[in-house]
Design a protein around this motif. Sequence first.
Motif, PDB file in Angstrom:
ATOM      1  N   ALA A 237       0.833  -1.199   0.000  1.00 32.28           N
ATOM      2  CA  ALA A 237       0.000   0.000   0.000  1.00 32.28           C
ATOM      3  C   ALA A 237       0.867   1.249   0.000  1.00 32.28           C
ATOM      4  O   ALA A 237       1.816   1.342   0.762  1.00 32.28           O
ATOM      5  CB  ALA A 237      -0.918  -0.016   1.213  1.00 32.28           C
ATOM      6  N   LEU A 286      -0.709 -11.918   2.092  1.00 31.71           N
ATOM      7  CA  LEU A 286      -1.182 -11.509   3.421  1.00 31.71           C
ATOM      8  C   LEU A 286      -0.899 -12.574   4.472  1.00 31.71           C
ATOM      9  O   LEU A 286      -0.708 -12.251   5.642  1.00 31.71           O
ATOM     10  CB  LEU A 286      -2.664 -11.187   3.364  1.00 31.71           C
ATOM     11  N   PRO A 290       1.388 -10.349   7.172  1.00 28.42           N
ATOM     12  CA  PRO A 290       0.058  -9.984   7.662  1.00 28.42           C
ATOM     13  C   PRO A 290      -0.174  -8.478   7.780  1.00 28.42           C
ATOM     14  O   PRO A 290      -1.309  -8.051   7.864  1.00 28.42           O
ATOM     15  CB  PRO A 290      -0.014 -10.632   9.045  1.00 28.42           C
ATOM     16  N   THR A 291       0.859  -7.688   7.781  1.00 28.68           N
ATOM     17  CA  THR A 291       0.655  -6.243   7.841  1.00 28.68           C
ATOM     18  C   THR A 291       0.979  -5.589   6.510  1.00 28.68           C
ATOM     19  O   THR A 291       1.247  -4.408   6.437  1.00 28.68           O
ATOM     20  CB  THR A 291       1.514  -5.592   8.936  1.00 28.68           C
ATOM     21  N   GLY A 292       0.908  -6.355   5.444  1.00 25.93           N
ATOM     22  CA  GLY A 292       1.164  -5.796   4.124  1.00 25.93           C
ATOM     23  C   GLY A 292       2.635  -5.793   3.803  1.00 25.93           C
ATOM     24  O   GLY A 292       3.483  -5.925   4.687  1.00 25.93           O
ATOM     25  N   SER A 294       4.461  -3.342   2.765  1.00 27.15           N
ATOM     26  CA  SER A 294       5.167  -2.193   3.322  1.00 27.15           C
ATOM     27  C   SER A 294       5.072  -2.194   4.845  1.00 27.15           C
ATOM     28  O   SER A 294       5.859  -1.553   5.515  1.00 27.15           O
ATOM     29  CB  SER A 294       4.571  -0.901   2.766  1.00 27.15           C
ATOM     30  N   ALA A 297       0.551   1.149   6.604  1.00 29.46           N
ATOM     31  CA  ALA A 297      -0.834   1.594   6.740  1.00 29.46           C
ATOM     32  C   ALA A 297      -1.783   0.407   6.856  1.00 29.46           C
ATOM     33  O   ALA A 297      -1.424  -0.718   6.584  1.00 29.46           O
ATOM     34  CB  ALA A 297      -1.217   2.450   5.540  1.00 29.46           C
ATOM     35  N   GLY A 298      -2.999   0.693   7.245  1.00 30.17           N
ATOM     36  CA  GLY A 298      -4.094  -0.268   7.140  1.00 30.17           C
ATOM     37  C   GLY A 298      -4.185  -1.234   8.286  1.00 30.17           C
ATOM     38  O   GLY A 298      -5.235  -1.399   8.880  1.00 30.17           O
ATOM     39  N   GLY A 299      -3.103  -1.886   8.620  1.00 28.84           N
ATOM     40  CA  GLY A 299      -3.193  -2.890   9.658  1.00 28.84           C
ATOM     41  C   GLY A 299      -2.945  -2.330  11.046  1.00 28.84           C
ATOM     42  O   GLY A 299      -3.006  -3.057  12.020  1.00 28.84           O
TER      43      GLY A 299
ATOM     44  N   ARG B 103      -4.306 -14.083  10.962  1.00 33.43           N
ATOM     45  CA  ARG B 103      -2.955 -13.523  11.127  1.00 33.43           C
ATOM     46  C   ARG B 103      -2.969 -12.027  10.898  1.00 33.43           C
ATOM     47  O   ARG B 103      -2.075 -11.317  11.346  1.00 33.43           O
ATOM     48  CB  ARG B 103      -1.992 -14.184  10.144  1.00 33.43           C
ATOM     49  N   THR B 104      -3.969 -11.544  10.157  1.00 32.08           N
ATOM     50  CA  THR B 104      -4.033 -10.127   9.819  1.00 32.08           C
ATOM     51  C   THR B 104      -5.077  -9.425  10.685  1.00 32.08           C
ATOM     52  O   THR B 104      -5.898 -10.059  11.330  1.00 32.08           O
ATOM     53  CB  THR B 104      -4.426  -9.932   8.350  1.00 32.08           C
ATOM     54  N   ARG B 105      -5.020  -8.081  10.674  1.00 27.31           N
ATOM     55  CA  ARG B 105      -6.012  -7.274  11.388  1.00 27.31           C
ATOM     56  C   ARG B 105      -6.483  -6.161  10.457  1.00 27.31           C
ATOM     57  O   ARG B 105      -5.905  -5.915   9.406  1.00 27.31           O
ATOM     58  CB  ARG B 105      -5.396  -6.599  12.634  1.00 27.31           C
ATOM     59  N   LEU B 107      -7.745  -3.419   8.010  1.00 30.13           N
ATOM     60  CA  LEU B 107      -8.018  -3.378   6.578  1.00 30.13           C
ATOM     61  C   LEU B 107      -7.518  -4.642   5.883  1.00 30.13           C
ATOM     62  O   LEU B 107      -8.130  -5.139   4.942  1.00 30.13           O
ATOM     63  CB  LEU B 107      -7.331  -2.139   5.994  1.00 30.13           C
ATOM     64  N   TYR B 108      -6.391  -5.183   6.370  1.00 29.53           N
ATOM     65  CA  TYR B 108      -5.840  -6.362   5.721  1.00 29.53           C
ATOM     66  C   TYR B 108      -6.690  -7.601   5.966  1.00 29.53           C
ATOM     67  O   TYR B 108      -6.708  -8.508   5.152  1.00 29.53           O
ATOM     68  CB  TYR B 108      -4.388  -6.587   6.159  1.00 29.53           C
TER      69      TYR B 108
END
Lengths: 301, 304
Positions: A237, A286, A290-292, A294, A297-299, B103-105, B107-108
């Motif tokens: 992202a 993912l 799991p946090t993208g 990069s 952002a987002g997570g 595993r994700t939170r 937006l992901y």
Amino acid sequence: MSWPLLIEQTFNGVQFGLVLFLLAVGVTLVFGVMNTVNLAHGSLLMAGGYLFAEAQLRTGSWLLAVLLGLAGAGIIGYLVEAVVVRRLYARSHLEQVLATFGLLLCFNETVVWIWGREPVPVQLPALLRGHIELMPGVPYPSYRLAVSVIALCVAVALWFLIARTRIGMLIRAGAERRDLVEALGVNIGFLYAVVFSLGAVLAGLSGILLGPLLTMQPGMGDPLLILALAVVIVGGAGSIGGTFVAALALGIADTFARTLLPLALGGGAGRSLAAMAVYLLMALTLVFKPTGISGRAGGTE
Amino acid sequence: MNRPESVAVIIVAAVGITFLIGDPYLSRIVTRVCIFAMAAVAVDLLISQCGVASFGHAAFFAAGGYTAGILALNGITNALLVWGAAAGVGMLAGIVLGSLCLRTRGLYFLMITLAFGQMTYLGLQGLRQFGGDDGFRLPRGVALPLIGEVSPSGTLLASAIVLIAILGLSAYLRRARIGALVRAGRDHARRLASLGVDARPYNLVMFAISSGVTALAGALNVNLVQYVSPEMSTWFVSGNLLIMVIFGGIGSLSGPVFGAAALIGLEEALAGATERWPFFLGMAIVMRVLLWDGLKRMARFLKT
């Protein structure tokens, strides 16, 4: 698979990937800079395409129609940001998803209202109606080639804008540390409006370029938007470079999977597996990140 | 209104009035409300308790539907068996997908569930032996032991009973240790971890229950319409479930039930009034998100 087919499919894949990039730029910037998801981005693609088709019908000029389509998509994008999306930045992701989903319903129905459910015809520019010989014995539609060239030029211009101008620096800084940019006294509201409108114009361009290649019908942008979300996740992202690479990779992979897998596995199953490939890649990204890509952002909690 | 008894009274009253009116069209709508309310309760359980919003629950809805459809094709019509199998398939799928998605939170999580939802949709389209894009019609309805074939009003009754049971389950899960643990994990993952508690298995159980309930709703929906198709698993269906949760207000036990009633009622009313109903429905959703003060409450529940 024969050589001519291989070459043709490679060109198709690159062309699709480049157009996908144009669509995904807006999504990745809105995702990365504003930490917001916009499901109505596909509607901006549709708006650009339909306005272009209408302008072409009225003026008869391809170039003029392109400019009008771009302007229309930009204006609609600006209005959408000013009226709705601006109020969503501070909201939860769930609310962003729902409000932009509502917008998407409005846009699709508005298009049905104005243009009807039947596909709208789009003319190719006279100059690009023929074929070009890529190699002896490998003809290729010149319009598709032109799409690739236009998209590539826009990508280069975009790189220049992001990497070499002041506004681009602010966008990059926003994707990196939004809070710091705001604290340094940058008019963040203006920056957001610029980013969103820029994304809208590029989405409109992808709609205009895809118009003659797809069927122009209500909701045409929605499957492409989901594909663009996959590109953004795989590319990271807020990262223009990552998005470019991911768009090309997914565009080529998707095109090849659609040609090769049905050949290997036969009709239905092959086609489904091919279409699934992109989302499998998105999910795997993912699962392992799991946090993208990069990781910003987002997570964030 | 967070007591299951009071919600149950309202559901019983609504279903009773529907029976008294006896209009088959109205009865179908109320059945649909009950079925989608179940799925919405399941989605809300994840949002309000675990703090994650799924954009792919249509996959479980379709999994339940296809289970019911395929069993019917093979001549299995015992309703209890069909519904049990659908819930079981949903829970199994939930365990597999949940262990990957959780595993994700934030937006992901929305994105990874969307990806699995899309995969399910495309995969179902490829199932040529089950009609591919078009899906298939069920050869016969389900039957209950002792009672016989389940009529449309029987489906309404069954859906209402199952919905009330699921509300009871939801209320129990919120009160129980597992509810407290996943809420603690949602609000303070690090603090919970430092207490030596790993919240992940509890989240996974919640996810599996949520997907099992959604699959059961899918099976009931197939019994209602007697038809299965990949359309059950489009992201529009997942979106609709989220809209129902938001319409009713996140976190209260009864919210998803009223949300489902509001959305389906609004759809029916708008569709009756104007051909352009999707436009006004979209407007209503945007307004609901932007203007409703009650949603501020939600920010506390979903800190993402």
